[in-house]
Structure formats: structure tokens, C-alpha cells
Design a protein around this motif. Structure first.
Motif, PDB file in Angstrom:
ATOM      1  N   ILE A   1       0.903  -1.312   0.012  1.00 28.88           N
ATOM      2  CA  ILE A   1      -0.018  -0.282   0.007  1.00 28.88           C
ATOM      3  C   ILE A   1       0.797   1.172  -0.107  1.00 28.88           C
ATOM      4  N   LEU A   2       0.587   2.142  -0.924  1.00 23.37           N
ATOM      5  CA  LEU A   2       1.622   3.294  -1.035  1.00 23.37           C
ATOM      6  C   LEU A   2       0.525   4.761  -0.783  1.00 23.37           C
ATOM      7  N   ILE A   3       0.892   5.528   0.226  1.00 26.58           N
ATOM      8  CA  ILE A   3       0.140   6.605   0.375  1.00 26.58           C
ATOM      9  C   ILE A   3       0.841   7.965  -0.403  1.00 26.58           C
ATOM     10  N   THR A   4       0.381   8.727  -1.245  1.00 23.59           N
ATOM     11  CA  THR A   4       1.106   9.771  -1.794  1.00 23.59           C
ATOM     12  C   THR A   4       0.200  11.005  -1.519  1.00 23.59           C
ATOM     13  N   ILE A   5       0.824  12.061  -1.078  1.00 30.28           N
ATOM     14  CA  ILE A   5       0.286  13.522  -0.958  1.00 30.28           C
ATOM     15  C   ILE A   5       1.120  14.306  -1.647  1.00 30.28           C
ATOM     16  N   THR A   6       0.651  15.025  -2.627  1.00 34.19           N
ATOM     17  CA  THR A   6       1.142  16.092  -3.497  1.00 34.19           C
ATOM     18  C   THR A   6       0.657  17.377  -3.531  1.00 34.19           C
ATOM     19  N   ASP A   7       1.345  18.466  -3.873  1.00 34.57           N
ATOM     20  CA  ASP A   7       0.935  19.761  -3.964  1.00 34.57           C
ATOM     21  C   ASP A   7       0.467  20.009  -5.433  1.00 34.57           C
ATOM     22  N   GLU A   8      -0.804  20.507  -5.530  1.00 34.71           N
ATOM     23  CA  GLU A   8      -1.575  20.504  -6.901  1.00 34.71           C
ATOM     24  C   GLU A   8      -1.869  22.167  -7.222  1.00 34.71           C
ATOM     25  N   GLN A   9      -0.924  22.887  -6.965  1.00 33.11           N
ATOM     26  CA  GLN A   9      -0.963  24.278  -6.729  1.00 33.11           C
ATOM     27  C   GLN A   9      -2.206  24.957  -5.814  1.00 33.11           C
ATOM     28  N   ASN A  10      -3.596  24.835  -5.944  1.00 31.14           N
ATOM     29  CA  ASN A  10      -4.461  25.363  -5.120  1.00 31.14           C
ATOM     30  C   ASN A  10      -5.156  24.300  -4.280  1.00 31.14           C
ATOM     31  N   SER A  11      -4.709  23.024  -4.302  1.00 29.63           N
ATOM     32  CA  SER A  11      -5.156  22.091  -3.496  1.00 29.63           C
ATOM     33  C   SER A  11      -4.123  20.752  -3.276  1.00 29.63           C
ATOM     34  N   TYR A  12      -4.205  20.148  -2.383  1.00 25.98           N
ATOM     35  CA  TYR A  12      -3.523  18.858  -2.163  1.00 25.98           C
ATOM     36  C   TYR A  12      -4.059  17.634  -2.637  1.00 25.98           C
ATOM     37  N   LYS A  13      -3.497  16.844  -3.344  1.00 26.06           N
ATOM     38  CA  LYS A  13      -4.034  15.617  -3.807  1.00 26.06           C
ATOM     39  C   LYS A  13      -3.592  14.429  -2.903  1.00 26.06           C
ATOM     40  N   ILE A  14      -4.550  13.791  -2.576  1.00 30.00           N
ATOM     41  CA  ILE A  14      -4.251  12.676  -1.418  1.00 30.00           C
ATOM     42  C   ILE A  14      -4.628  11.253  -2.150  1.00 30.00           C
ATOM     43  N   ALA A  15      -3.741  10.247  -2.294  1.00 31.08           N
ATOM     44  CA  ALA A  15      -4.038   9.146  -2.739  1.00 31.08           C
ATOM     45  C   ALA A  15      -3.717   7.874  -2.196  1.00 31.08           C
ATOM     46  N   VAL A  16      -4.329   6.819  -2.131  1.00 35.36           N
ATOM     47  CA  VAL A  16      -3.803   5.521  -1.489  1.00 35.36           C
ATOM     48  C   VAL A  16      -3.735   4.563  -2.847  1.00 35.36           C
ATOM     49  N   LYS A  17      -2.748   3.922  -2.881  1.00 37.43           N
ATOM     50  CA  LYS A  17      -2.589   2.750  -3.768  1.00 37.43           C
ATOM     51  C   LYS A  17      -2.307   1.617  -3.275  1.00 37.43           C
ATOM     52  N   ASP A  18      -2.996   0.494  -3.984  1.00 37.72           N
ATOM     53  CA  ASP A  18      -2.601  -0.727  -3.824  1.00 37.72           C
ATOM     54  C   ASP A  18      -2.342  -1.547  -4.915  1.00 37.72           C
ATOM     55  N   ASN A  19      -1.592  -2.997  -4.827  1.00 36.20           N
ATOM     56  CA  ASN A  19      -1.193  -3.590  -5.852  1.00 36.20           C
ATOM     57  C   ASN A  19      -2.022  -4.963  -5.777  1.00 36.20           C
ATOM     58  N   GLY A  20      -3.364  -4.533  -5.354  1.00 34.16           N
ATOM     59  CA  GLY A  20      -4.318  -5.813  -5.228  1.00 34.16           C
ATOM     60  C   GLY A  20      -4.978  -6.177  -6.472  1.00 34.16           C
ATOM     61  N   THR A  21      -5.936  -6.918  -6.346  1.00 31.29           N
ATOM     62  CA  THR A  21      -6.551  -7.631  -7.695  1.00 31.29           C
ATOM     63  C   THR A  21      -7.440  -6.636  -8.135  1.00 31.29           C
ATOM     64  N   GLY A  22      -7.586  -5.473  -7.823  1.00 33.08           N
ATOM     65  CA  GLY A  22      -8.653  -4.351  -8.326  1.00 33.08           C
ATOM     66  C   GLY A  22      -9.982  -4.625  -8.018  1.00 33.08           C
ATOM     67  N   ILE A  23     -10.816  -3.561  -8.621  1.00 33.61           N
ATOM     68  CA  ILE A  23     -12.486  -3.638  -8.016  1.00 33.61           C
ATOM     69  C   ILE A  23     -13.077  -4.222  -9.452  1.00 33.61           C
ATOM     70  N   SER A  24     -14.290  -4.848  -8.900  1.00 29.44           N
ATOM     71  CA  SER A  24     -15.345  -5.300  -9.949  1.00 29.44           C
ATOM     72  C   SER A  24     -15.939  -3.951 -10.607  1.00 29.44           C
ATOM     73  N   SER A  25     -15.997  -4.096 -11.968  1.00 23.82           N
ATOM     74  CA  SER A  25     -16.390  -3.066 -12.716  1.00 23.82           C
ATOM     75  C   SER A  25     -18.068  -2.871 -12.453  1.00 23.82           C
ATOM     76  N   ALA A  26     -18.501  -3.845 -11.698  1.00 20.79           N
ATOM     77  CA  ALA A  26     -20.238  -3.807 -11.545  1.00 20.79           C
ATOM     78  C   ALA A  26     -20.403  -2.941 -10.240  1.00 20.79           C
ATOM     79  N   ILE A  27     -19.365  -2.736  -9.575  1.00 21.66           N
ATOM     80  CA  ILE A  27     -19.540  -2.059  -8.207  1.00 21.66           C
ATOM     81  C   ILE A  27     -18.772  -0.612  -8.468  1.00 21.66           C
ATOM     82  N   ILE A  28     -17.639  -0.591  -9.017  1.00 22.51           N
ATOM     83  CA  ILE A  28     -16.812   0.443  -8.857  1.00 22.51           C
ATOM     84  C   ILE A  28     -17.476   2.022  -8.822  1.00 22.51           C
ATOM     85  N   ASP A  29     -18.673   2.123  -9.788  1.00 18.86           N
ATOM     86  CA  ASP A  29     -19.292   3.293  -9.839  1.00 18.86           C
ATOM     87  C   ASP A  29     -20.189   3.504  -8.730  1.00 18.86           C
ATOM     88  N   LYS A  30     -20.299   2.590  -7.842  1.00 18.46           N
ATOM     89  CA  LYS A  30     -21.305   2.655  -6.747  1.00 18.46           C
ATOM     90  C   LYS A  30     -20.273   3.278  -5.478  1.00 18.46           C
TER      91      LYS A  30
END
Length: 583
Positions: free
Chosen positions: A490-519
Motif C-alpha cells: 500500500i502506498l500513500i502519496t500526497i502532492t501539492d497541486e497548486q490550489n489543492s492537495y491531492k491525497i491518494a492511496v494505491k494498492d497492488n491488489g486484484t482490482g475492483i469489479s466493474s459492476a460496483i466501482i461506480d457505486k
């Protein structure tokens, strides 16, 4: 005769050793072995080695023995049989080669001065004994705190053999023949006894701490449902009854800042629920916010002259550093508060304070829309809590130090949870502490299963919503890796995006089913491993605080998932509205 006299001197050293081991400051020194602790050990054992020289047995040139209480000096032609090598060997095994060398040097210098500037070889031999004993001891003990008994005997024989070699070369082998057997036995027996006393005391202390930890956890498990209801007469009576049933206290009480909420046991005829706090001891603790121990009836200061309570410990209960009440534990008769009872009371008070704070936060956060945000923040996964308790309970039986470490991580997790339950925003540093406590507990449950990394290019003083990282990390732990047991990153990245901060959590897992990702983050999703409620809560808090621009985003594929959001800069903690809000 020499053997008897030397063993009398050994008795003196063993008495001093016993007194030393019973001192908590000394036990702290031998466990930590930092630079400051080593200096303190050098001073302590340096005093011991001088005492050994001064209580030795003087051997004259004709090999007759002279017994004097204190030997401040001896003639050039006389020799000395003493416990110096024993003290040097013990110092080396306890403090390591540096401590052993310095203690040996001190002992050698003193012996040189004691002999009216004769026997300079003792400086070299004693220093060498200290260094070699420490080096060999560290090598043989491996990952243990001290070498085994057989190894101690081997090191003691080697140390005394070195000393005898120097004595034979520089003084004469006749003297060696006279003293070698008594000195060998003395050093072996003395070193073994000293280390045995030390190991036994430390082992008993660890077992005692393990028992205390288990008792605290057991009481926590049983009192948790009542403490979450807050400080009321009903919940306090249940809690006090449970504590008294599981401890040897004669009475247990709980108060708020002004009134007795419950008092179970001796004295409940006049320490009555709903009435003002009676004792000066309790009033002082509530006012000062510091725990206090009373060792006699006068220190408790109960106005009822017939009160049978004779000793007590009273510990404040605090929420956000504010004293809201007190936990009181009493003995009657001749029983006194010991370190065991003190540690138990302090541990219970700390956990009780946390549970009370959670309960108060949950109640208050149901009243309005801003309270709705705080209620979402204050939620703690009960499965995580009980899994952590079970993990700690298991560790108690196999590794008390890991159990204490896990308990501290759980305490940190609760403390940061409480902070989040009260504040709309917390610093990145606080949120990282919360995430680290959560992951440290998970790593104890599943060693080598997860790896958490950070890639942060912004100051840790920036603010973000409480649990803004922890929820995403927990979501990855619970859902991203299916049944995979290794290489879960699991990788947590926080970067400066000029007027905001971008906060992201990335994993190397198996991914999310397309049937539920939009929900996800928008609605509760029916899944066997969870409902996605935490993501919905987090998404709602983000949009309430900063507007829809800060909603959660999900990017997923076969190689893993990234969940990210942005928060605007220059937001003010506690503002009801934010510049970028369009809700």
C-alpha cells in the motif's frame, strides 16, 4: 580457612547485589544499555569493585592470612585475595565489554594504589578480564538478555584463569597454588548467583506485567458496553461491580466532577450514589488532574469518622485533557496499595477515559449536521477492536513485550480516534500516527503480509479530515488482496497541486469489479466482505467540508487500485463554509 573467609566476602557482595536488583532504576539501566545507562553502570560497579578490594583477605609473604575489616592499604610484599574479578565479570555480563573494561580499570587502579603503588599489572589484567568477559558474553548470549548458566560458568573460569596467569607471572606460582581453587569457585559461584538473581527477578517482573495486561484487557472487554453509555449512575454501578469482582480491592468507586456515581463495597453506606464527593483525596484529584495514593485513613480524609477504608488510589478520568471524573479503589484494614494495584488503576483509567470519550462523542454527534460529520469520524470498527484484543491476549502467552507494544499501539489508535471524533480536521502528522497504529496492529496479526509506504511532498502540518487516510488504508487491507498472504503493498502519496492537495492511496491488489466501482462512495454496496459504509461516510464528509470537488475517485485495474481525492488549500479549521463548496 581462606575458602571460608572468601565466602564471607561473597555474602557481602550477594547482599549488595540483591539490594541492587530490587531497585527499579538499576533494572532500567541493565535493560536499555544506552550511553547514559552505561556510565551509570560504570559508577555503580566501580563502587562495588573498590568495596571488593577493601574487604579482601591479606596474604603476607610467609603465606599467612590477615583478616582486617577494611584494607585501605597493604605492604609491597603482601598479596590480596578478594572478589574483584567476580565484580568485573558480573559488570561485563550485565553492561557489556565497555562497562566491564572500565570497571576492571577502576578496580586495577585502586588495587595499585592500595598496594602502595605496587602490582601495576593488575590494571592491565583487570581491564583485559572486563573486556574479554563482555565480548564473549555478548557473543554467547545471542538474542537473549544474558548468557546461560553454563556459559556464565565458562566465562567466570576464563576470567579467573587470566587473572591467575598474571598473578603467577608477576608475583609467583606459589601464591597461585594457594588461592587458585578458592578464587575459581568464588568467581563461578558469585557470577552465577548474581545473574540468577537478576534473571529470576526480571522474569517474574515480565510475568507480572503480562498478568496485569491480561487483567486490564479482561476488564476492558467486560466494561466496554457500559462505558460507551457515558458516566451515569447506572453505567458506573455496573463498571464498579465488575472491577471489584475481578480485583482484591475492598471498595471501588466512580465519580463525575462533583458527585459520587457509584461506590461498591465497604463504605457504600455513606459514599452514596448521587451525593456530593465526600473525601478530600478525591476532590484533590479532580481539581489537580493528577492521580494520588493514600497510605492511611487520614490521607483519605473521609468526613465519616467510622469509615473503614484505610488506603486508596484515585485516578482522574480525562477527555481531551479535561478531568471529567475519577476512578477510586480502596483497601480496608492493613492492606496497602502496591505497585501492582497502582499500575492496574492507571491502566484502567487510561482505557476508561478513552471509552468515555468515544461514548460522549457518539452522543453529541447525533444532534445536528456538523455533529453528523463528527459521528462518522468517531466510528471504530468493532471487529478490528476485538480482533486486536484477541491478538494481544494471544501474545501475552508467548511474548509479553510484544503484547505491551500491541497494547500501546491500540492505545494510540484510540487516542487518535478520539481526536478525530472531536475535530473536523486534524494535521497530517496526527493522521499518519493513526494509520501507523492501525497498520502496526494488523502487522502483529498477520506478520509479513502487508507493507505500507509513504511518498509525501507536503508539510505534515497541513490539515485534512480525520480518518481521511485510515479509512482508505483499512479498505485496501480488507478488500484489495483477497486471500493473498504476501507481497501486499500500500502506498500513500500526497502532492501539492497548486490550489489543492491531492491525497491518494494505491494498492497492488486484484482490482475492483466493474459492476460496483461506480457505486463505491456513493451508496452502500452488498458484498460478502463488507458494505462500503466507511467509504460512503468519508465521501459525505469530504463533500460536506469542501464541496463536490473533493469527492472520492476510484481508478482500478488488474494490477491494483488508486483511490484519491483533493482538498483545497487555505481552509480554516472549524469554518462552516469553504470557498470551494458548491453543496
Amino acid at each position: 580457612m581462606l575458602m571460608i573467609l572468601l565466602f564471607q566476602r561473597l555474602g557481602i557482595i550477594m547482599i549488595l547485589a540483591f539490594l541492587l536488583v530490587n531497585n527499579s532504576y538499576f533494572r532500567q539501566l541493565i535493560v536499555e544499555r544506552s550511553k547514559r545507562e552505561k556510565i551509570a553502570l560504570m559508577i555503580i560497579f566501580g563502587i562495588f569493585v573498590i568495596i571488593s578490594n577493601m574487604t579482601g583477605i591479606e596474604i603476607r609473604g610467609d603465606r599467612s592470612l590477615v583478616e582486617r575489616p577494611i584494607l585501605t592499604s597493604i605492604s609491597h610484599s603482601d598479596s590480596l585475595a578478594n572478589t574483584r574479578t567476580l565484580v568485573i565479570t558480573t559488570a561485563s555480563l550485565v553492561g557489556g565489554p565497555l562497562v566491564g573494561t572500565m570497571v576492571g580499570f577502576i578496580g586495577g587502579i585502586h588495587r595499585f594504589l592500595q598496594g602502595n603503588f605496587s602490582g601495576a599489572f593488575y590494571i592491565i589484567s583487570s581491564s583485559l578480564v572486563g573486556y574479554l568477559s563482555g565480548r564473549i558474553g555478548d557473543y554467547l548470549r545471542g538474542k537473549r538478555l544474558y548468557p546461560s548458566t553454563a556459559q556464565v560458568i565458562f566465562i567466570s573460569l576464563l576470567a579467573e584463569s587470566i587473572q591467575m596467569l598474571f598473578v603467577g607471572v608477576f608475583t609467583g606460582w606459589d601464591l597461585v597454588k594457594l588461592i587458585v581453587i578458592p578464587m575459581m569457585l568464588l568467581n563461578c559461584l558469585g557470577s552465577t548467583l548474581f545473574l540468577a538473581i537478576l534473571k529470576t527477578y526480571l522474569s517474574n517482573e515480565q510475568q507480572l506485567r503480562a498478568v496485569q495486561t491480561r487483567d486490564v484487557l479482561d476488564l476492558t472487554r467486560q466494561t466496554l458496553p457500559y462505558l460507551r453509555q457515558g458516566l451515569s449512575q447506572q453505567s458506573a454501578a455496573k463498571v464498579c461491580t465488575i472491577i471489584k469482582a475481578h480485583t482484591n480491592f475492598d471498595a471501588v468507586g466512580l465519580t463525575d466532577r462533583t458527585n459520587v456515581l457509584a461506590h461498591i463495597g465497604i463504605g457504600q453506606d455513606h459514599h452514596i450514589s448521587g451525593q456530593p464527593v465526600k473525601t478530600d483525596l478525591s476532590k484533590s484529584v479532580i481539581l489537580s488532574g493528577e492521580s494520588q495514593i493514600a497510605l492511611d485513613k487520614s490521607s483519605i480524609s473521609c468526613p465519616d469518622k467510622n469509615c473503614l477504608l484505610n488506603s486508596a488510589i484515585v485516578v482522574p478520568l480525562k477527555i481531551n485533557a479535561k478531568t471529567v471524573g475519577a476512578l477510586k479503589m480502596y483497601f480496608a484494614g492493613d492492606k496497602q496499595i502496591t505497585e501492582v494495584e497502582e499500575n492496574l488503576a492507571l491502566g484502567l483509567a487510561q482505557i476508561f477515559s478513552g471509552q468515555l470519550a468515544i461514548g460522549i462523542a457518539e452522543e453529541q454527534n447525533k444532534l445536528a449536521s456538523i455533529a453528523e460529520i463528527k459521528a462518522l469520524q468517531a466510528q471504530i470498527n468493532p471487529h478490528f477492536f476485538f480482533n486486536a484484543i484477541n491478538t494481544i491476549s494471544a501474545l501475552i502467552r508467548i511474548d509479553a513485550s510484544k503484547a505491551r507494544y500491541a497494547l500501546m499501539q491500540l492505545s494510540t489508535f484510540f487516542r487518535t480516534s478520539l481526536q478525530g471524533g472531536q475535530d473536523r480536521e486534524v494535521t497530517l502528522e496526527q493522521e499518519k500516527s493513526h494509520v501507523d497504529a492501525y497498520m502496526n496492529i494488523e502487522k502483529l496479526r498477520f506478520p509479513d503480509k502487508y507493507q505500507l509506504d509513504y511518498d509525501i511532498t507536503v508539510p505534515e502540518s497541513i490539515t485534512l479530515p480525520p480518518f481521511g487516510l485510515q479509512v482508505l488504508v483499512e479498505n485496501a487491507v480488507r478488500h484489495a488482496f483477497k486471500d493473498r498472504k504476501t507481497d501486499n503493498r500500500i502506498l500513500i502519496t500526497i502532492t501539492d497541486e497548486q490550489n489543492s492537495y491531492k491525497i491518494a492511496v494505491k494498492d497492488n491488489g486484484t482490482g475492483i469489479s466493474s459492476a460496483i466501482i461506480d457505486k463505491l462512495g456513493q451508496e452502500i454496496v452488498a458484498e460478502s466482505t463488507g458494505s462500503g459504509t466507511a467509504l460512503v461516510n468519508l465521501n459525505n464528509r469530504l463533500t460536506l467540508l469542501y464541496g463536490s470537488i473533493s469527492r472520492l475517485h476510484f481508478d482500478s485495474g488488474p494490477e491494483g487500485t488508486i483511490v484519491w481525492y483533493t482538498i483545497p488549500k487555505h481552509t480554516t479549521i472549524g469554518d462552516d463554509k469553504h470557498e470551494n463548496s458548491d453543496s
